[in-house]
Design a protein around this motif. Sequence first.
Motif, mmCIF file in Angstrom:
data_model
loop_
_atom_site.group_PDB
_atom_site.id
_atom_site.type_symbol
_atom_site.label_atom_id
_atom_site.label_comp_id
_atom_site.label_asym_id
_atom_site.label_seq_id
_atom_site.Cartn_x
_atom_site.Cartn_y
_atom_site.Cartn_z
ATOM 1 N N GLY A 185 -8.617 1.539 40.043
ATOM 2 C CA GLY A 185 -8.491 0.771 41.347
ATOM 3 C C GLY A 185 -8.375 1.760 42.563
ATOM 4 O O GLY A 185 -8.517 2.988 42.505
ATOM 5 N N THR A 186 -8.529 1.007 43.618
ATOM 6 C CA THR A 186 -8.320 1.723 44.966
ATOM 7 C C THR A 186 -6.878 1.996 45.241
ATOM 8 O O THR A 186 -6.122 1.369 45.111
ATOM 9 N N GLY A 187 -6.506 3.171 45.570
ATOM 10 C CA GLY A 187 -5.167 3.540 45.898
ATOM 11 C C GLY A 187 -4.718 2.865 47.278
ATOM 12 O O GLY A 187 -3.765 3.691 48.082
ATOM 13 N N ASP A 188 -4.877 1.984 47.895
ATOM 14 C CA ASP A 188 -4.901 1.522 49.284
ATOM 15 C C ASP A 188 -3.653 0.591 49.036
ATOM 16 O O ASP A 188 -3.099 0.146 50.193
ATOM 17 N N ASP A 189 -3.271 0.182 47.818
ATOM 18 C CA ASP A 189 -2.118 -0.860 47.469
ATOM 19 C C ASP A 189 -1.230 -0.397 46.709
ATOM 20 O O ASP A 189 -1.165 -0.686 45.240
ATOM 21 N N VAL A 190 0.070 0.276 47.104
ATOM 22 C CA VAL A 190 0.937 0.795 46.404
ATOM 23 C C VAL A 190 1.762 -0.394 45.696
ATOM 24 O O VAL A 190 1.863 -0.081 44.217
ATOM 25 N N GLU A 191 2.004 -1.290 45.966
ATOM 26 C CA GLU A 191 2.878 -2.402 45.298
ATOM 27 C C GLU A 191 2.050 -2.803 44.481
ATOM 28 O O GLU A 191 2.440 -3.197 43.381
ATOM 29 N N LYS A 192 0.687 -3.232 44.334
ATOM 30 C CA LYS A 192 -0.163 -3.614 43.339
ATOM 31 C C LYS A 192 -0.078 -2.629 42.075
ATOM 32 O O LYS A 192 0.171 -2.979 41.188
ATOM 33 N N ILE A 193 -0.156 -1.480 42.558
ATOM 34 C CA ILE A 193 -0.251 -0.220 41.350
ATOM 35 C C ILE A 193 0.982 0.019 40.834
ATOM 36 O O ILE A 193 1.507 -0.074 39.611
#
Length: 86
Positions: free
Chosen positions: A5-13
Amino acid sequence: MIIDGTGDDVEKIQRQKKEAEALGYDTFMVFVNTSLEVAKHRNANRQSRRLPDDLLLGSWKECQNNLGKFQTVFSAANFRIVDNSK
């Protein structure tokens, strides 16, 4: 299991990490990083999934800003950065 995934969404990860750990998995993050110039070059050469320049820049900046947050979420022992600029 690898989650790409893309690391632009900390909460999702962070949510994905917690869900995996609740199932008994150990978690580790490999952050594949690249320079902005290389990201722009690769984006321009894509046949599909090409992003508009403003979206690419915004996503790249968010990823860079999130590096420290990911190190905190995963701990230094479970976090690595790989330079993929070449």
